[in-house]
Design a protein around this motif. Structure first.
Motif, PDB file in Angstrom:
ATOM      1  N   ASN A  47       0.844  -1.191   0.000  1.00  0.00           N
ATOM      2  CA  ASN A  47       0.000   0.000   0.000  1.00  0.00           C
ATOM      3  C   ASN A  47       0.884   1.249   0.000  1.00  0.00           C
ATOM      4  O   ASN A  47       2.117   1.168  -0.016  1.00  0.00           O
ATOM      5  CB  ASN A  47      -0.992  -0.028   1.170  1.00  0.00           C
ATOM      6  CG  ASN A  47      -0.302   0.027   2.521  1.00  0.00           C
ATOM      7  OD1 ASN A  47       0.858   0.435   2.638  1.00  0.00           O
ATOM      8  ND2 ASN A  47      -1.011  -0.387   3.565  1.00  0.00           N
ATOM      9  N   LYS A  48       0.272   2.409   0.020  1.00  0.00           N
ATOM     10  CA  LYS A  48       1.046   3.645  -0.129  1.00  0.00           C
ATOM     11  C   LYS A  48       1.984   3.887   1.058  1.00  0.00           C
ATOM     12  O   LYS A  48       2.918   4.687   0.952  1.00  0.00           O
ATOM     13  CB  LYS A  48       0.117   4.828  -0.321  1.00  0.00           C
ATOM     14  CG  LYS A  48      -0.873   5.053   0.809  1.00  0.00           C
ATOM     15  CD  LYS A  48      -1.823   6.178   0.442  1.00  0.00           C
ATOM     16  CE  LYS A  48      -2.880   6.394   1.523  1.00  0.00           C
ATOM     17  NZ  LYS A  48      -3.835   7.463   1.150  1.00  0.00           N
ATOM     18  N   ASN A  49       1.737   3.176   2.150  1.00  0.00           N
ATOM     19  CA  ASN A  49       2.628   3.292   3.308  1.00  0.00           C
ATOM     20  C   ASN A  49       3.740   2.242   3.279  1.00  0.00           C
ATOM     21  O   ASN A  49       4.507   2.125   4.240  1.00  0.00           O
ATOM     22  CB  ASN A  49       1.820   3.155   4.601  1.00  0.00           C
ATOM     23  CG  ASN A  49       0.794   4.261   4.758  1.00  0.00           C
ATOM     24  OD1 ASN A  49       1.073   5.430   4.453  1.00  0.00           O
ATOM     25  ND2 ASN A  49      -0.399   3.905   5.210  1.00  0.00           N
ATOM     26  N   GLY A  50       3.799   1.485   2.203  1.00  0.00           N
ATOM     27  CA  GLY A  50       4.833   0.468   2.092  1.00  0.00           C
ATOM     28  C   GLY A  50       4.495  -0.818   2.793  1.00  0.00           C
ATOM     29  O   GLY A  50       5.365  -1.681   2.955  1.00  0.00           O
ATOM     30  N   GLU A  51       3.254  -0.981   3.212  1.00  0.00           N
ATOM     31  CA  GLU A  51       2.847  -2.190   3.922  1.00  0.00           C
ATOM     32  C   GLU A  51       2.426  -3.270   2.923  1.00  0.00           C
ATOM     33  O   GLU A  51       1.788  -2.985   1.904  1.00  0.00           O
ATOM     34  CB  GLU A  51       1.698  -1.873   4.883  1.00  0.00           C
ATOM     35  CG  GLU A  51       2.102  -0.902   5.987  1.00  0.00           C
ATOM     36  CD  GLU A  51       0.919  -0.420   6.800  1.00  0.00           C
ATOM     37  OE1 GLU A  51       1.128   0.091   7.909  1.00  0.00           O
ATOM     38  OE2 GLU A  51      -0.225  -0.552   6.318  1.00  0.00           O
ATOM     39  N   PHE A  52       2.777  -4.464   3.273  1.00  0.00           N
ATOM     40  CA  PHE A  52       2.574  -5.597   2.368  1.00  0.00           C
ATOM     41  C   PHE A  52       1.086  -5.899   2.187  1.00  0.00           C
ATOM     42  O   PHE A  52       0.332  -5.977   3.154  1.00  0.00           O
ATOM     43  CB  PHE A  52       3.304  -6.817   2.915  1.00  0.00           C
ATOM     44  CG  PHE A  52       3.177  -8.041   2.061  1.00  0.00           C
ATOM     45  CD1 PHE A  52       3.915  -8.163   0.892  1.00  0.00           C
ATOM     46  CD2 PHE A  52       2.317  -9.067   2.409  1.00  0.00           C
ATOM     47  CE1 PHE A  52       3.807  -9.295   0.106  1.00  0.00           C
ATOM     48  CE2 PHE A  52       2.203 -10.200   1.627  1.00  0.00           C
ATOM     49  CZ  PHE A  52       2.955 -10.319   0.460  1.00  0.00           C
ATOM     50  N   ILE A  53       0.665  -6.076   0.911  1.00  0.00           N
ATOM     51  CA  ILE A  53      -0.718  -6.466   0.598  1.00  0.00           C
ATOM     52  C   ILE A  53      -0.776  -7.915   0.147  1.00  0.00           C
ATOM     53  O   ILE A  53      -1.569  -8.712   0.642  1.00  0.00           O
ATOM     54  CB  ILE A  53      -1.320  -5.556  -0.491  1.00  0.00           C
ATOM     55  CG1 ILE A  53      -1.409  -4.103  -0.002  1.00  0.00           C
ATOM     56  CG2 ILE A  53      -2.699  -6.056  -0.915  1.00  0.00           C
ATOM     57  CD1 ILE A  53      -1.868  -3.129  -1.071  1.00  0.00           C
ATOM     58  N   GLY A  54       0.062  -8.265  -0.797  1.00  0.00           N
ATOM     59  CA  GLY A  54       0.019  -9.628  -1.310  1.00  0.00           C
ATOM     60  C   GLY A  54       0.981  -9.810  -2.470  1.00  0.00           C
ATOM     61  O   GLY A  54       1.668  -8.881  -2.893  1.00  0.00           O
ATOM     62  N   VAL A  55       0.996 -11.040  -2.961  1.00  0.00           N
ATOM     63  CA  VAL A  55       1.850 -11.401  -4.088  1.00  0.00           C
ATOM     64  C   VAL A  55       0.982 -12.073  -5.149  1.00  0.00           C
ATOM     65  O   VAL A  55       0.189 -12.961  -4.839  1.00  0.00           O
ATOM     66  CB  VAL A  55       2.987 -12.361  -3.665  1.00  0.00           C
ATOM     67  CG1 VAL A  55       3.801 -12.801  -4.889  1.00  0.00           C
ATOM     68  CG2 VAL A  55       3.884 -11.711  -2.645  1.00  0.00           C
ATOM     69  N   LEU A  56       1.159 -11.641  -6.396  1.00  0.00           N
ATOM     70  CA  LEU A  56       0.534 -12.324  -7.524  1.00  0.00           C
ATOM     71  C   LEU A  56       1.634 -13.011  -8.313  1.00  0.00           C
ATOM     72  O   LEU A  56       2.621 -12.376  -8.703  1.00  0.00           O
ATOM     73  CB  LEU A  56      -0.213 -11.330  -8.425  1.00  0.00           C
ATOM     74  CG  LEU A  56      -1.462 -10.680  -7.830  1.00  0.00           C
ATOM     75  CD1 LEU A  56      -2.046  -9.678  -8.813  1.00  0.00           C
ATOM     76  CD2 LEU A  56      -2.499 -11.729  -7.473  1.00  0.00           C
ATOM     77  N   ASN A  57       1.460 -14.301  -8.537  1.00  0.00           N
ATOM     78  CA  ASN A  57       2.468 -15.033  -9.276  1.00  0.00           C
ATOM     79  C   ASN A  57       1.788 -16.121 -10.104  1.00  0.00           C
ATOM     80  O   ASN A  57       0.558 -16.184 -10.186  1.00  0.00           O
ATOM     81  CB  ASN A  57       3.527 -15.614  -8.331  1.00  0.00           C
ATOM     82  CG  ASN A  57       2.905 -16.421  -7.210  1.00  0.00           C
ATOM     83  OD1 ASN A  57       1.905 -17.108  -7.410  1.00  0.00           O
ATOM     84  ND2 ASN A  57       3.482 -16.337  -6.013  1.00  0.00           N
ATOM     85  N   GLN A  58       2.581 -16.974 -10.696  1.00  0.00           N
ATOM     86  CA  GLN A  58       2.047 -18.005 -11.564  1.00  0.00           C
ATOM     87  C   GLN A  58       1.182 -18.987 -10.797  1.00  0.00           C
ATOM     88  O   GLN A  58       0.291 -19.615 -11.371  1.00  0.00           O
ATOM     89  CB  GLN A  58       3.207 -18.740 -12.260  1.00  0.00           C
ATOM     90  CG  GLN A  58       2.807 -19.478 -13.523  1.00  0.00           C
ATOM     91  CD  GLN A  58       4.000 -19.874 -14.354  1.00  0.00           C
ATOM     92  OE1 GLN A  58       5.117 -19.489 -14.054  1.00  0.00           O
ATOM     93  NE2 GLN A  58       3.768 -20.639 -15.401  1.00  0.00           N
ATOM     94  N   GLY A  59       1.396 -19.086  -9.503  1.00  0.00           N
ATOM     95  CA  GLY A  59       0.596 -20.002  -8.695  1.00  0.00           C
ATOM     96  C   GLY A  59      -0.802 -19.508  -8.438  1.00  0.00           C
ATOM     97  O   GLY A  59      -1.696 -20.310  -8.137  1.00  0.00           O
ATOM     98  N   ASN A  60      -1.049 -18.208  -8.535  1.00  0.00           N
ATOM     99  CA  ASN A  60      -2.400 -17.704  -8.254  1.00  0.00           C
ATOM    100  C   ASN A  60      -2.939 -16.794  -9.348  1.00  0.00           C
ATOM    101  O   ASN A  60      -3.760 -15.915  -9.079  1.00  0.00           O
ATOM    102  CB  ASN A  60      -2.467 -16.994  -6.897  1.00  0.00           C
ATOM    103  CG  ASN A  60      -1.464 -15.862  -6.787  1.00  0.00           C
ATOM    104  OD1 ASN A  60      -0.985 -15.330  -7.781  1.00  0.00           O
ATOM    105  ND2 ASN A  60      -1.115 -15.502  -5.552  1.00  0.00           N
ATOM    106  N   GLY A  61      -2.486 -17.000 -10.581  1.00  0.00           N
ATOM    107  CA  GLY A  61      -3.200 -16.314 -11.651  1.00  0.00           C
ATOM    108  C   GLY A  61      -2.365 -15.728 -12.765  1.00  0.00           C
ATOM    109  O   GLY A  61      -2.880 -15.517 -13.865  1.00  0.00           O
ATOM    110  N   LEU A  62      -1.085 -15.417 -12.551  1.00  0.00           N
ATOM    111  CA  LEU A  62      -0.288 -14.797 -13.596  1.00  0.00           C
ATOM    112  C   LEU A  62       0.168 -15.832 -14.627  1.00  0.00           C
ATOM    113  O   LEU A  62       0.295 -17.018 -14.333  1.00  0.00           O
ATOM    114  CB  LEU A  62       0.940 -14.093 -13.012  1.00  0.00           C
ATOM    115  CG  LEU A  62       0.716 -12.889 -12.088  1.00  0.00           C
ATOM    116  CD1 LEU A  62       2.052 -12.212 -11.783  1.00  0.00           C
ATOM    117  CD2 LEU A  62      -0.267 -11.896 -12.677  1.00  0.00           C
ATOM    118  N   ASN A  63       0.442 -15.320 -15.838  1.00  0.00           N
ATOM    119  CA  ASN A  63       0.999 -16.186 -16.888  1.00  0.00           C
ATOM    120  C   ASN A  63       2.426 -16.597 -16.583  1.00  0.00           C
ATOM    121  O   ASN A  63       2.865 -17.690 -16.944  1.00  0.00           O
ATOM    122  CB  ASN A  63       0.993 -15.443 -18.232  1.00  0.00           C
ATOM    123  CG  ASN A  63      -0.244 -15.748 -19.060  1.00  0.00           C
ATOM    124  OD1 ASN A  63      -0.726 -16.868 -19.089  1.00  0.00           O
ATOM    125  ND2 ASN A  63      -0.760 -14.743 -19.730  1.00  0.00           N
TER     126      ASN A  63
END
Length: 932
Positions: free
Chosen positions: A272-288
């Motif tokens: 987020n804008k404060n540098g706090e972790f939101i999540g990771v998107l990768n090949q395991g959860n949706g990316l090519n």
């Protein structure tokens, strides 16, 4: 160690494990190389004013308008590394080449090279392009090429092996120079802007962006830094703590302030804008792919990722978030419920749960392995309808409370407090609440059929819908817990996918034929407005789900989900649909599930996960439709100028129109409808096709119009194209004059032909009359000839008779004279030279008799003697006489009598005659003479 960081560290460690890669995320649209038919790698992304997207691809410039992809091959077949747009210019850079594409009048991009104006250094590669104040900066490792768009001039700044990367910050061009820091370009001069700490001075600066916290510097190997005054300091972010060794390849701050970091091998990391972790998107959860080469935010706030293998679009502002368990552990979700801040998911694999507010791992509730049919909460207790019975669930633990095969679902009735009724494989049952605990249950005896769909009317009537057996009305005595009567109704509408639902204080039966209100006597009354929930064309199942919180009832079909609610007039129901098609839900037909979690908020279970819907964020999508191209087919295929009316030859009357809406949301569908003024009487049905082809249009003037809609919202415009099709030559004025001339000529020719025809007919009639007269004459002459022939035949017969009589007389006379001579010779002693003998011999050889015979013979058989002389000129008078007798078919004795010779002499004569005629031994003399 701070508590928050400890949790994040634990969460990060869970992220890298195989079974916990899934998390809730915004919808992702994947585009593989097979979809866009170009190279795997994509290096950079830009968007033009008309919202077309362009991608720097290994095989060239890739264009996407929301409906269709098109590849423009690289000018020199090299990899295009960078792309940027300004107005209608699309600037590109590649190996030993840079320039721009510009669209011509036909809507096609044409390439104009700028590198030809400057002699590029050997082996030079353009890596980045930035555009500031009508100036375009092309950056290689050795040079900056500055192109002034209005002046169309090109300037070059050279500093070999020094330029690392360029950035556009606050409308200024910043340059990272190798080992020297960050410079700013002012009036064509490079001035030191920022000194970098020694640790990152030799590192690659991936991006410099302006944020609410000032300028942020993203480095390849050393994380994120912040500019504080004139100093550069390490930014205190979760990324630097959780991912200290991760290599950054790209970075972006979104319009909402979120920080997105593209890595080489870990996918996309969200802060987020404060540098706090939101999540990771990768090949395991949706990316090519896990290598994010570039991050771009379009005008609709979608996030586009240029990947090492493919392209992804993240709907960052969607009203939908998805949870996908790509490992297949979860299976197909049949029930969802939020209980005590945990999301419970019941599937064919068992009961799972995860924290509702945090993207943590999914866990199975021990002991619940197997088919889960339903989840139900009452009085703070969570019940799980399972193939094994009923479980009571609390804080991730389950207790098998009711051991009965297969419990479908649960119902409560306000008039029957402290009771929860359930439908099972083998009928109905009731759970009791005693002393504040749900500890007792009993089966309702008297009905043993499956009761998957059941509703309660008042406090003594159950309605059960069975897909095969029909509708049952069950009268129940609550005091004895026994069924007093069961009525079965089989004369029902189509039972396909039938179900029951309680809604708006009524009970409704639904099937393929519509939605019917059940009356107390079992009769069904169709509700027209609620029946709109069942669309036969998109039908999957007739299952309906009541939503008491939002006072709605939901249905499911091939194209999405639809709800009905009371209209403002309160006399009927109004419906609204949402594009969540079955191929995205992938739920089991007739087992669809939707759980209300708040005002306009839902969780929809699907295969391997769920979808969270927040209709409060569902904005009406304002959009415009654009005409992409008009293709004209004929002797050659051409593209029309889409900005001008077109006049087409009749031979080119087949047209294909291509159109698009630059809209990119996974859970919103774009549909099109078209209309041709002068050809159609009404608009076409809505369709997903972004092109249409018309073949062999008649001549005339037309206007093609096309509009679009997304959900229930139509486009704010319609695209149009005016065109006309010329008359074919055979309908032109010249052709008409030719037709008139031809008609006149034909009239003259016909008139003349008729005249000649009638004249010819008259002549033919005249000739026919002459021919008829001649025929009459010929027939008359033939009759005369016939009569003459008959007369001749009579005469010939007469002559033949005369000849026969003459011959017989001669024969008889000669026979008589021979006998007399013999008698005289025997009776007297007269000498041979006596007068008597001479007289007798002279009568036997009388030539006058032969002349008379010859004349008679010639009258009967004309020209025989002449023909015989022609065949054999050596024949003498006696030979001819002998031939005549043979032709008369006289016997040898008769011929001997006429010739006054012996029979033996006849044979000698025959021999001599055969010899003269040259006849072979096998040829009969008589047959030969008859054939002459």
């Amino acid at each position: 160690m701070p508590l928050r960081f400890s949790f994040l560290l634990i969460f990060y460690l869970s992220l890298v494990s195989y079974e916990t890669k899934s998390q809730e995320s915004f919808p992702i649209i994947n585009f593989s190389p097979r979809n866009y038919d170009a190279g795997n790698q994509n290096w950079e992304i830009t968007e033009t004013d008309n919202k077309r997207l362009f991608f720097a691809n290994n095989e060239g410039l890739l264009e996407y308008n929301g409906a269709n992809w098109k590849l423009y091959p690289s000018p020199n077949q090299s990899v295009i590394r960078t792309v940027a747009s300004f107005s209608d210019y699309i600037f590109v850079g590649s190996y030993m080449e840079f320039g721009y594409y510009q669209r011509n009048a036909k809507g096609q991009l044409q390439y104009i090279s700028l590198s030809k104006e400057a002699e590029m250094l050997e082996d030079e590669n353009i890596w980045h392009i930035k555009i500031i104040d009508n100036q375009v900066f092309f950056q290689s490792l050795d040079r900056l090429y500055i192109y002034d768009i209005p002046q169309q001039t090109l300037k070059v700044i050279t500093d070999e092996k020094s330029y690392v990367r360029i950035f556009e910050v606050d409308n200024q061009l910043l340059i990272q120079k190798k080992g020297k820091g960050i410079f700013r370009l002012e009036m064509g001069q490079e001035k030191l802007f920022l000194e970098l700490p020694e640790k990152i001075n030799s590192d690659l600066v991936v991006n410099i962006v302006e944020s609410e916290n000032g300028k942020l510097i993203f480095t390849r190997h050393h994380g994120i830094y912040q500019v504080v005054g004139e100093k550069v300091e390490k930014l205190q972010t979760d990324f630097n703590k959780l991912f200290p060794d991760r290599k950054i390849f790209s970075a972006k701050i979104t319009s909402s302030g979120d920080i997105l970091i593209g890595t080489i091998s870990e996918g996309l990391i969200q802060l987020n804008k404060n540098g706090e972790f939101i999540g990771v998107l990768n090949q395991g959860n949706g990316l090519n792919n896990n290598t994010v080469l570039n991050i771009f935010e379009d005008s609709q706030q979608n996030i586009w990722l240029a990947l090492d293998n493919g392209i992804d679009c993240i709907n960052y502002k969607s009203y939908v978030t998805e949870y996908v368990n790509s490992q297949g552990v979860l299976g197909t979700v049949y029930a969802t419920l939020i209980h005590n801040n945990k999301i419970y998911l019941g599937s064919n694999q068992g009961l799972f749960y995860k924290d509702e507010a945090i993207n943590n791992s999914l866990q199975m509730v021990p002991g619940t392995e197997g088919q889960v049919w339903s989840l139900y909460e009452s009085g703070g207790v969570l019940f799980c309808g399972h193939a094994l019975g009923v479980f009571k669930v609390n804080n991730g633990k389950a207790e098998l409370f009711l051991d009965i095969p297969g419990v479908w679902g649960f119902k409560e009735n306000p008039s029957l407090p402290n009771s929860i009724f359930f439908g099972a494989y083998s009928g109905l049952g009731r759970i009791y609440n005693k002393d504040g605990k749900w500890d007792a249950w009993e089966k309702i005896e008297g009905f043993d059929f499956s009761a998957r769909f059941f509703e309660i009317m008042d406090d003594s009537i159950f309605w059960v819908s069975h897909e095969n057996k029909g509708l049952f009305k069950i009268m129940w005595d609550s005091n004895s817990n026994k069924i007093s009567n069961v009525l079965r109704f089989t004369d029902l509408p189509n039972l396909s996918g039938a179900s029951l639902v309680s809604f708006d204080e009524k009970i409704f039966f639904s099937s393929l034929d519509g939605v019917f209100e059940i009356q107390r006597d079992g009769s069904l009354i169709k509700n027209p407005s609620l029946s709109k929930l069942i669309d036969p064309e998109t039908f999957l199942s007739a299952k309906l789900i009541n939503d008491p919180i939002n006072r709605r009832v939901w249905s499911f079909n091939k194209n999405g989900i639809t709800y009905a609610r009371k209209s403002a007039a309160k006399e009927s129901y109004e419906t609204e649909s949402f594009y969540i098609p079955n191929n995205l839900r992938r739920s089991v037909i007739s087992f669809e599930n939707l759980n209300t979690i708040g005002k306009d908020q839902y969780i929809l279970g699907k295969t391997n996960g769920y979808v969270r819907l927040d209709f409060n964020k569902n904005k009406s999508p304002k959009h415009h439709i654009h005409l992409n191209s008009v293709t004209v087919f004929g002797d050659t295929v051409i593209l029309a100028d889409i900005d001008k009316p077109a006049s087409l030859k009749f031979a080119n009357r087949t047209l294909e129109f291509s159109y698009y809406v630059p809209f990119h949301e996974k859970y919103k569908e774009v549909q099109y409808s078209y209309f041709i003024e002068g050809y159609h009487s009404q608009w076409s049905a809505w369709s997903n096709d972004s092109k249409v082809k018309f073949e062999n249009l008649p001549f005339g003037a037309y206007t093609f119009k096309v509009k679009s809609r997304i959900g229930d919202f139509s486009s704010e415009n319609y695209a149009s194209f005016d065109f006309s099709i010329e008359k074919p030559f055979y309908f032109s004025y010249l052709a008409i004059l030719i037709y008139i001339a031809i008609l006149a000529l034909l009239g003259f020719i016909i008139h003349k032909s008729y005249k000649e025809h009638f004249f010819r007919k008259a002549e033919e009639a005249k000739l026919q009359n002459i021919r008829e007269l001649e025929n009459i004459k010929i027939k008359t002459e033939q009759k005369i000839i016939g009569l003459k022939n008959k007369q001749l035949e009579v005469e010939i017969e007469s002559k033949n008779r005369e000849l026969a009589i003459l011959t017989m007389n001669n024969i008889k006379r000669n026979d008589f004279l021979i006998k007399v001579r013999k008698e005289l010779k025997s009776q007297t002693n007269l000498p041979e030279n006596s007068t008597v003998y001479k007289l007798i011999d002279s009568n036997l050889n009388n030539e006058k008799d032969w002349d008379f015979f010859e004349e008679a013979f010639n009258n009967a058989d004309k020209e025989f003697l002449e023909r015989a002389k022609k065949i054999c000129p050596d024949l003498n008078h006696n030979d001819l006489k002998f031939c005549t007798y043979i032709r008369l078919n006289l016997s040898a004795k008769e011929i001997a009598s006429l010739l006054n010779i012996s029979t033996k002499s006849i044979e000698v004569r025959r021999y001599r005659l055969r010899k003269k005629l040259g006849l072979d031994q096998d040829v009969n003399l008589t047959d030969f003479i008859l054939s002459i």
